[in-house]
Design an enzyme around this catalytic site. Structure first.
Site, PDB file in Angstrom:
ATOM      1  N   TYR A   1     -61.055  59.257  79.329  1.00  0.00           N
ATOM      2  CA  TYR A   1     -62.052  59.555  80.377  1.00  0.00           C
ATOM      3  C   TYR A   1     -62.716  60.896  80.100  1.00  0.00           C
ATOM      4  CZ  TYR A   1     -62.521  56.352  84.285  1.00  0.00           C
ATOM      5  OH  TYR A   1     -62.890  55.315  85.081  1.00  0.00           O
TER       6      TYR A   1
ATOM      7  N   GLU B   1     -65.748  62.345  82.128  1.00  0.00           N
ATOM      8  CA  GLU B   1     -66.885  62.668  82.990  1.00  0.00           C
ATOM      9  C   GLU B   1     -67.425  64.071  82.708  1.00  0.00           C
ATOM     10  OE1 GLU B   1     -64.495  60.733  84.650  1.00  0.00           O
ATOM     11  OE2 GLU B   1     -65.459  59.795  86.403  1.00  0.00           O
TER      12      GLU B   1
ATOM     13  N   ASP C   1     -90.231  52.896  76.914  1.00  0.00           N
ATOM     14  CA  ASP C   1     -88.988  52.125  76.733  1.00  0.00           C
ATOM     15  C   ASP C   1     -89.102  51.436  75.373  1.00  0.00           C
ATOM     16  OD1 ASP C   1     -87.022  50.194  76.642  1.00  0.00           O
ATOM     17  OD2 ASP C   1     -87.252  49.585  78.737  1.00  0.00           O
TER      18      ASP C   1
ATOM     19  N   THR D   1     -82.197  50.970  74.225  1.00  0.00           N
ATOM     20  CA  THR D   1     -80.861  50.456  73.967  1.00  0.00           C
ATOM     21  C   THR D   1     -80.555  50.760  72.502  1.00  0.00           C
ATOM     22  OG1 THR D   1     -81.829  48.301  73.510  1.00  0.00           O
ATOM     23  CG2 THR D   1     -80.847  48.608  75.688  1.00  0.00           C
TER      24      THR D   1
ATOM     25  N   LYS E   1     -80.444  46.662  69.441  1.00  0.00           N
ATOM     26  CA  LYS E   1     -81.452  45.674  69.030  1.00  0.00           C
ATOM     27  C   LYS E   1     -81.848  45.992  67.581  1.00  0.00           C
ATOM     28  CE  LYS E   1     -82.842  44.655  73.761  1.00  0.00           C
ATOM     29  NZ  LYS E   1     -82.451  45.681  74.733  1.00  0.00           N
TER      30      LYS E   1
ATOM     31  N   ARG F   1     -73.577  47.906  71.743  1.00  0.00           N
ATOM     32  CA  ARG F   1     -74.296  47.731  73.008  1.00  0.00           C
ATOM     33  C   ARG F   1     -74.197  49.030  73.795  1.00  0.00           C
ATOM     34  NH1 ARG F   1     -75.423  42.520  72.879  1.00  0.00           N
ATOM     35  NH2 ARG F   1     -76.670  42.778  74.738  1.00  0.00           N
TER      36      ARG F   1
HETATM   37  N1  DSN Z   1     -82.096  41.347  77.523  1.00  0.00           N
HETATM   38  C1  DSN Z   1     -83.014  42.145  76.760  1.00  0.00           C
HETATM   39  C2  DSN Z   1     -83.898  41.310  75.907  1.00  0.00           C
HETATM   40  O1  DSN Z   1     -83.506  40.222  75.542  1.00  0.00           O
HETATM   41  O2  DSN Z   1     -85.002  41.726  75.577  1.00  0.00           O
HETATM   42  C3  DSN Z   1     -83.780  43.066  77.604  1.00  0.00           C
HETATM   43  O3  DSN Z   1     -82.946  43.735  78.458  1.00  0.00           O
END
Ligand code: DSN
Length: 424
Positions: free
Chosen positions: A59, A61, A205, A231, A234, A240
């Site tokens: 942990y 924080e 974003d 994120t 991707k 993730r």
């Molecule tokens: N779930 C993501 C996507 O497939 O683009 C976006 O959050």
């Protein structure tokens, strides 16, 4: 089965054979299918090892040097490395690597700069935006006054003159550019000029295109947007997780919003894996990977167009293709299900100005990040387009045996492209 794979899973196999079997089956599925979900990828074994590490026990924080729990001698160093690598890779003044995923990262940006009821202007979900860009079913649409912008019906692209007109009329506190189904280059500089004119914070974003930005295959928002969220799993090809980057002036507000504003303890194993992925993305070879993702997407787009598929905006500049199946006379959902049965995994998706319902829309979203990680190149994209075409024809003719035939061909094809972290 390789020794390394056996060593990694031996304890799990003994302790929980049911879960081990399901992981085994998922590995087989990921290796036997052509995975074209635009938001997915295959991470390296190094990223997987960090994700599955002992750091999950801790942990933490707070932030490095200012934690609420003792014993942070190593965790602080892990987080500081991840931050330094993010700043270096993207050229940002500040990075927060603690958001659990993309939605919490975006919520943190709302929390940092907006009050409930303030106006926010993001791309509409059915035009390619994201739920957290102000969609009505999301907290961001319920707690804020959302005035979404659209793409043009005739071009399938954002028209910045229209965006500027809407921004002048609505005076949003925050504007958001980026989304989940945008096949074209985002003009960050153009968005920034509008945001400045109306005195709005600009959030870029870049969840979908972060790997392309890092690899130099898409222009960067850094230097234009006040805040950048992404994120990490991707095109960036990490675990993730998510990050928020910003200039020095906004750093304090972002950090306070992530913790204690929205979250508790960061997921340290994820932070370590993000650091590993950022190191990988800083290697020269990653630029080649990013460029190949785009080459593959363009080749796939062309091969689909040649087979009579209508593509939103006519093609792609990045990793993503949005196909409108209206002229093919099949819905996106039955098409996606038939493709999955035949070994091609993607998702049904709304197209701009869709006349069908969101859960049964007209489009397919297709991405090339995962197949590029496997080493597939342009000639493979032509084969994939041919398989997609055959599946659509078979689905319309209700020829299930043809789907089985294609699935067998694809299983054979995939054997030439092993995936990381999985035995052959
Ligand atoms: N779930 C993501 C996507 O497939 O683009 C976006 O959050």
């Amino acid at each position: 089965m390789t020794d390394a794979y056996e060593a990694l899973t031996a304890d799990l196999a003994a302790a929980d054979p049911e879960i081990e079997r399901l992981i085994e089956e998922e590995g087989r599925r990921e290796s036997e299918k052509i995975r074209l979900i635009a938001s997915e990828n295959y991470v390296s074994e190094a990223v997987m090892e960090a994700t599955g590490s002992i750091l999950t026990n801790k942990y933490s924080e707070g932030y490095a040097g200012r934690r609420y729990y003792e014993g942070q001698q190593y965790i602080d160093q892990v987080e500081e490395l991840a931050i330094a690598r993010a700043k270096e890779l993207f050229g940002a003044d500040h990075a927060n690597v603690q958001p659990y995923s993309g939605s919490p990262a975006n919520l943190a940006v709302y929390m940092a700069f907006l009050k409930p009821g303030d106006t926010v202007m993001g791309m509409a979900l059915d035009m390619g935006g994201h739920l957290t860009h102000g969609h009505t079913v999301s907290a961001t649409g319920k707690w804020f006054n959302s005035v979404p912008y659209r793409v043009r019906k005739d071009t399938g692209r954002v028209d910045l003159d229209e965006v500027a007109e809407l921004a002048r009329a609505e005076r949003p506190k925050m504007m958001i550019c980026g989304g989940t189904a945008i096949p074209r280059t985002i003009d960050f500089e153009g968005f920034a000029a509008i945001a400045r004119e109306v005195d709005a914070v600009l959030l870029a974003d870049i969840a979908h295109i972060a790997g392309l930005v890092a690899g130099g295959a898409h222009p960067t928002p850094v230097g234009h947007a006040d805040v950048v969220s992404t994120t990490t799993h991707k095109t960036l090809r990490g675990p993730r997780g998510a990050m928020v980057m910003c200039d020095a002036a906004h750093a304090k507000a972002i950090d306070k919003a992530v913790f204690p504003g929205l979250q508790g303890g960061p997921h340290n194993h994820t932070t370590a894996a993000i650091a590993v992925a950022l190191r990988e993305a800083a290697q020269e070879s990653f630029s080649g990977y990013a460029a190949q993702i785009v080459k593959n997407a363009k080749a796939l787009a062309e091969a689909l167009s040649e087979r009579g598929f209508d593509l939103v905006s006519g093609g792609t500049d990045n990793h993503l293709i949005l196909a409108d199946l209206t002229r093919k006379e099949i819905g996106g959902k039955p098409a996606a299900k038939a493709l999955d049965a035949a070994g091609i995994e993607l998702n049904f998706n709304a197209v701009p100005y869709d006349t069908r319902k969101p859960f049964d829309p007209s489009g397919l979203r297709i991405g090339t990040a995962a197949v590029t990680t496997r080493g597939m190149t342009e000639p493979d994209m032509d084969r994939i387009a041919a398989w997609i075409d055959r599946v659509i024809a078979a689905a319309k003719a209700e020829k299930e045996s043809e789907l089985d035939t294609i699935a067998a061909e694809i299983r054979e094809f995939c054997k030439s492209y092993p995936i990381p972290g999985w035995h052959a």
